[in-house]
Design a protein around this motif. Structure first.
Motif, PDB file in Angstrom:
ATOM      1  N   PRO A 137       4.337  -6.264  -1.020  1.00 46.43           N
ATOM      2  CA  PRO A 137       4.719  -5.522  -2.227  1.00 46.43           C
ATOM      3  C   PRO A 137       5.800  -6.260  -3.005  1.00 46.43           C
ATOM      4  N   GLU A 138       5.862  -5.964  -4.303  1.00 44.99           N
ATOM      5  CA  GLU A 138       6.944  -6.439  -5.175  1.00 44.99           C
ATOM      6  C   GLU A 138       6.992  -7.967  -5.261  1.00 44.99           C
ATOM      7  N   THR A 139       5.818  -8.601  -5.281  1.00 44.47           N
ATOM      8  CA  THR A 139       5.780 -10.057  -5.383  1.00 44.47           C
ATOM      9  C   THR A 139       5.816 -10.499  -6.839  1.00 44.47           C
ATOM     10  N   TRP A 140       6.027 -11.792  -7.035  1.00 44.29           N
ATOM     11  CA  TRP A 140       6.023 -12.359  -8.380  1.00 44.29           C
ATOM     12  C   TRP A 140       4.642 -12.226  -9.034  1.00 44.29           C
ATOM     13  N   ILE A 141       3.583 -12.203  -8.215  1.00 43.35           N
ATOM     14  CA  ILE A 141       2.233 -12.079  -8.769  1.00 43.35           C
ATOM     15  C   ILE A 141       2.014 -10.661  -9.286  1.00 43.35           C
ATOM     16  N   GLN A 142       2.439  -9.663  -8.530  1.00 41.95           N
ATOM     17  CA  GLN A 142       2.340  -8.289  -9.010  1.00 41.95           C
ATOM     18  C   GLN A 142       3.132  -8.122 -10.304  1.00 41.95           C
ATOM     19  N   GLU A 143       4.294  -8.739 -10.371  1.00 44.64           N
ATOM     20  CA  GLU A 143       5.116  -8.634 -11.579  1.00 44.64           C
ATOM     21  C   GLU A 143       4.379  -9.226 -12.775  1.00 44.64           C
ATOM     22  N   LYS A 144       3.739 -10.392 -12.570  1.00 46.95           N
ATOM     23  CA  LYS A 144       2.988 -11.024 -13.657  1.00 46.95           C
ATOM     24  C   LYS A 144       1.836 -10.156 -14.131  1.00 46.95           C
ATOM     25  N   LEU A 145       1.183  -9.476 -13.179  1.00 47.70           N
ATOM     26  CA  LEU A 145       0.004  -8.676 -13.501  1.00 47.70           C
ATOM     27  C   LEU A 145       0.342  -7.241 -13.896  1.00 47.70           C
ATOM     28  N   GLY A 146       1.630  -6.901 -13.848  1.00 47.74           N
ATOM     29  CA  GLY A 146       2.054  -5.562 -14.242  1.00 47.74           C
ATOM     30  C   GLY A 146       1.677  -4.484 -13.243  1.00 47.74           C
ATOM     31  N   ILE A 147       1.586  -4.855 -11.973  1.00 42.49           N
ATOM     32  CA  ILE A 147       1.206  -3.900 -10.928  1.00 42.49           C
ATOM     33  C   ILE A 147       2.455  -3.295 -10.299  1.00 42.49           C
ATOM     34  N   GLU A 148       2.571  -1.991 -10.350  1.00 45.77           N
ATOM     35  CA  GLU A 148       3.711  -1.308  -9.751  1.00 45.77           C
ATOM     36  C   GLU A 148       3.448  -1.061  -8.271  1.00 45.77           C
ATOM     37  N   ASP A 149       4.384  -1.464  -7.455  1.00 42.57           N
ATOM     38  CA  ASP A 149       4.250  -1.325  -6.006  1.00 42.57           C
ATOM     39  C   ASP A 149       5.647  -1.187  -5.430  1.00 42.57           C
ATOM     40  N   SER A 150       5.727  -0.844  -4.161  1.00 43.97           N
ATOM     41  CA  SER A 150       7.028  -0.734  -3.513  1.00 43.97           C
ATOM     42  C   SER A 150       6.884  -0.954  -2.016  1.00 43.97           C
TER      43      SER A 150
ATOM     44  N   TYR B 244       3.801   0.440   0.488  1.00 37.60           N
ATOM     45  CA  TYR B 244       3.087  -0.444   1.422  1.00 37.60           C
ATOM     46  C   TYR B 244       3.225   0.073   2.856  1.00 37.60           C
ATOM     47  N   LYS B 245       4.420   0.474   3.209  1.00 36.30           N
ATOM     48  CA  LYS B 245       4.645   1.035   4.547  1.00 36.30           C
ATOM     49  C   LYS B 245       3.812   2.297   4.753  1.00 36.30           C
ATOM     50  N   GLU B 246       3.796   3.159   3.752  1.00 37.37           N
ATOM     51  CA  GLU B 246       3.036   4.417   3.841  1.00 37.37           C
ATOM     52  C   GLU B 246       1.543   4.127   4.011  1.00 37.37           C
ATOM     53  N   ASP B 247       1.006   3.185   3.227  1.00 39.82           N
ATOM     54  CA  ASP B 247      -0.409   2.824   3.338  1.00 39.82           C
ATOM     55  C   ASP B 247      -0.740   2.291   4.725  1.00 39.82           C
ATOM     56  N   THR B 248       0.140   1.446   5.263  1.00 38.24           N
ATOM     57  CA  THR B 248      -0.098   0.841   6.572  1.00 38.24           C
ATOM     58  C   THR B 248      -0.060   1.884   7.679  1.00 38.24           C
ATOM     59  N   LEU B 249       0.907   2.781   7.639  1.00 38.04           N
ATOM     60  CA  LEU B 249       0.984   3.838   8.647  1.00 38.04           C
ATOM     61  C   LEU B 249      -0.225   4.767   8.558  1.00 38.04           C
ATOM     62  N   LYS B 250      -0.589   5.155   7.346  1.00 37.29           N
ATOM     63  CA  LYS B 250      -1.745   6.029   7.160  1.00 37.29           C
ATOM     64  C   LYS B 250      -3.017   5.330   7.626  1.00 37.29           C
ATOM     65  N   GLY B 251      -3.126   4.045   7.316  1.00 32.56           N
ATOM     66  CA  GLY B 251      -4.307   3.284   7.694  1.00 32.56           C
ATOM     67  C   GLY B 251      -4.515   3.207   9.192  1.00 32.56           C
TER      68      GLY B 251
ATOM     69  N   SER C 182      -3.226   1.277  -1.781  1.00 32.31           N
ATOM     70  CA  SER C 182      -3.128   2.048  -3.018  1.00 32.31           C
ATOM     71  C   SER C 182      -3.240   1.187  -4.265  1.00 32.31           C
ATOM     72  N   VAL C 183      -2.818  -0.078  -4.151  1.00 33.77           N
ATOM     73  CA  VAL C 183      -2.825  -0.995  -5.300  1.00 33.77           C
ATOM     74  C   VAL C 183      -3.212  -2.387  -4.816  1.00 33.77           C
ATOM     75  N   PRO C 184      -3.615  -3.284  -5.720  1.00 34.31           N
ATOM     76  CA  PRO C 184      -3.829  -4.679  -5.328  1.00 34.31           C
ATOM     77  C   PRO C 184      -2.504  -5.309  -4.919  1.00 34.31           C
ATOM     78  N   ARG C 185      -2.454  -5.897  -3.712  1.00 31.56           N
ATOM     79  CA  ARG C 185      -1.203  -6.517  -3.259  1.00 31.56           C
ATOM     80  C   ARG C 185      -1.427  -7.727  -2.346  1.00 31.56           C
ATOM     81  N   ALA C 186      -2.689  -8.142  -2.164  1.00 32.77           N
ATOM     82  CA  ALA C 186      -2.959  -9.268  -1.261  1.00 32.77           C
ATOM     83  C   ALA C 186      -2.970 -10.576  -2.030  1.00 32.77           C
ATOM     84  N   ALA C 187      -1.965 -11.418  -1.758  1.00 32.40           N
ATOM     85  CA  ALA C 187      -1.915 -12.753  -2.367  1.00 32.40           C
ATOM     86  C   ALA C 187      -3.117 -13.563  -1.882  1.00 32.40           C
ATOM     87  N   TYR C 188      -3.732 -14.293  -2.803  1.00 36.55           N
ATOM     88  CA  TYR C 188      -5.014 -14.958  -2.548  1.00 36.55           C
ATOM     89  C   TYR C 188      -4.803 -16.473  -2.555  1.00 36.55           C
ATOM     90  N   PRO C 189      -4.960 -17.140  -1.406  1.00 36.29           N
ATOM     91  CA  PRO C 189      -4.751 -18.591  -1.370  1.00 36.29           C
ATOM     92  C   PRO C 189      -5.845 -19.340  -2.113  1.00 36.29           C
TER      93      PRO C 189
END
Length: 494
Positions: A93-106, A110-117, A161-168
């Motif tokens: 969450p909160e990466t430079w890529i999300q910032e560039k793409l205007g994606i709000e995350d926290s 991310y923790k909530e999604d992982t625990l729920k998952g 909940s949102v796109p957050r996986a950096a893609y090599p």
């Protein structure tokens, strides 16, 4: 089919390419059986790392960077483990890529999604560490290891909940392992391939102080560790007997996506020192694999970019961005235990398909994928109910116009299938990840059956349990190995 035969031509090409950065081996004999015929050699280091996948290499690079000596033991003839054959994407969450793409995350989301998952069965303290250190892990790969990521694209795996996986670059673990291997070579870190760890050693007071291993020529070598040992040997997905021991569901019926080296060695060795295990029954299948080989399909990542999942009858039966376990069970409940992904040219172009054309062509040759100008043609190829499929696609296309999936409430953008040619791919689940393993604390120390850290023993990556609960969300494994590989390195040097 033998496990080694499941390694695709594409994987072999990757392995051979790694020799250019000192990560390959001219002797491609595969797994070292560990049978010793000579003894007496001894080498001394500050730290011994078992396993040259993403977790082990990350730990070794951090250790050497801190000025300590380290050796990495790898039983295969090449480095990389399951990281090598992964897509290499990692969530943060909160990466430079999300910032560039205007994606709000926290971090909290991310923790909530992982625990729920993981059905809230994960160790929340470990998940907190994962979430808090995820962004730094991506930045470390970028800045220290020189991994190149796409700057204008993020993947949204199921359960997030949102796109957050950096893609090599290249959409492959080859980018990560190639760069990690190159960094290790640059730092003169010895990586002993075809050297199988047989036993983790401890002194009379129970402090871990080395590893007994056997090299490819049968020579027994004692690797002394002045500060400690890090176990990074991966999971046990390729060990059918071990799978059945902990969860009888996952027997010989299942093929695997994993490397043949994923046999649980580190778990077994650490158990002999009293290490506690957690979540061993939690075994994950990947829902969209090649039915002919069990190999994970990256072509089928069209699912994340708009492809629709249908059954033999031409109906949708599950949300395409659901959790892996939910989709896997849903596919197995369909006719023949098979699912079919259908997409059009727009979705193909959104999916970076050019990165996976070798696999694409293999699937076509195997009769697992068809490209045609009409819905009727692709359906007839797999003997799918044509009229029902046309009705399903017509209804779905209207959902795309309205912006809401009224059947399954699909997450992400809903894209209509309107632009020929069309593609249809046959898929089925295969064993992909073992969530259970060695119990660790937030410092990556291995915990014994009495609840105490085993002095000098640390672990990171899929060999550990407790981080993912009952189910691992896509993109979290690479985050896990980098975060806890680096933490293990820091902890062993304290």
């Amino acid at each position: 089919m033998k496990n080694m035969k499941r390694v695709s031509i594409a994987l072999l090409a990757i392995i051979l390419s790694l020799s250019a950065v000192g990560c390959g081996d001219k002797n491609m004999e595969g797994v070292n059986t560990g049978k010793a015929n000579k003894a007496g050699q001894e080498e001394v280091y500050d730290v011994v790392v078992i396993g040259a996948g993403g977790a082990g290499l990350s730990a070794a690079i951090e250790i050497k960077g801190a000025g300590a000596s380290v050796v990495v033991l790898e039983k295969m003839a090449f480095i990389g483990g399951n990281t090598l054959i992964s897509g290499g994407e990692l969530n943060a969450p909160e990466t430079w890529i999300q910032e560039k793409l205007g994606i709000e995350d926290s971090i909290d989301l991310y923790k909530e999604d992982t625990l729920k998952g993981g059905d809230h069965q994960a160790d929340e303290k470990l998940v907190t560490v994962l979430a808090n250190n995820a962004r730094q892990a991506v930045e470390w790969l970028r800045d220290t290891v020189n991994v190149s990521f796409k700057e204008d694209y993020l993947m949204q795996f199921g359960g997030h909940s949102v796109p957050r996986a950096a893609y090599p670059q290249g959409g492959s673990g080859n980018e990560l392992i190639g760069k990690l291997g190159a960094k290790a070579e640059e730092m003169n870190i010895p990586v002993r391939k075809q050297t199988k760890a047989e036993e983790i050693l401890a002194d009379k007071d129970g402090k871990v102080n080395g590893v007994r291993a056997v090299d490819k020529d049968g020579n027994e070598i004692i690797f002394k560790a002045n500060k400690g040992v890090i176990v990074a040997t991966g999971g046990f997905g390729a060990n059918v007997e071990m799978r059945k021991q902990y969860n009888s569901e996952y027997d010989e019926r299942y093929m695997e996506t994993v490397q043949p080296s994923s046999t649980g060695d580190g778990i077994i060795m650490a158990q002999k020192l009293g290490a506690a295990l957690v979540g061993m029954e939690n075994i994950q299948t990947y829902p969209t694999c090649n039915p002919a080989t069990g190999i994970l399909s990256y072509v089928a990542d069209t699912r994340f970019n708009g492809a629709v999942l249908i059954n033999k009858e031409g109906n949708r039966f599950v949300e395409e961005l659901e959790r892996r376990d939910v989709i896997s069970k849903a596919i197995l409940a369909q006719t023949d235990g098979m699912g079919y992904l259908i997409w059009d040219t727009t979705i193909k172009n959104n999916s970076h398909m050019d990165d996976y054309m070798e696999e694409f062509n293999q699937l076509v040759a195997q009769g697992m994928l068809i490209k045609a100008d009409t819905i009727e043609e692709v359906a007839q190829f797999f003997d799918i109910n044509v009229e029902q499929l046309k009705q399903t696609i017509e209804k779905y296309n209207q959902y795309a116009v309205n912006g809401k999936d009224e059947d399954f409430n699909r997450r992400g953008e809903i894209i209509g299938l309107t632009e020929a040619p069309y593609y249809l791919q046959k898929v089925t689940p295969a064993i992909h990840h073992t969530m259970g393993g060695l119990k660790i604390d937030t410092e990556a120390r291995v915990i014994d059956n009495e609840g105490n850290p085993i002095p000098g023993l640390f672990a990171a990556g899929e060999v550990t349990g407790g981080i993912h609960g009952t189910n691992r969300l896509g993109g979290n494994a690479i985050t896990d190995i980098i975060v806890f590989g680096r933490i293990a390195a820091e902890s062993v040097l304290k």
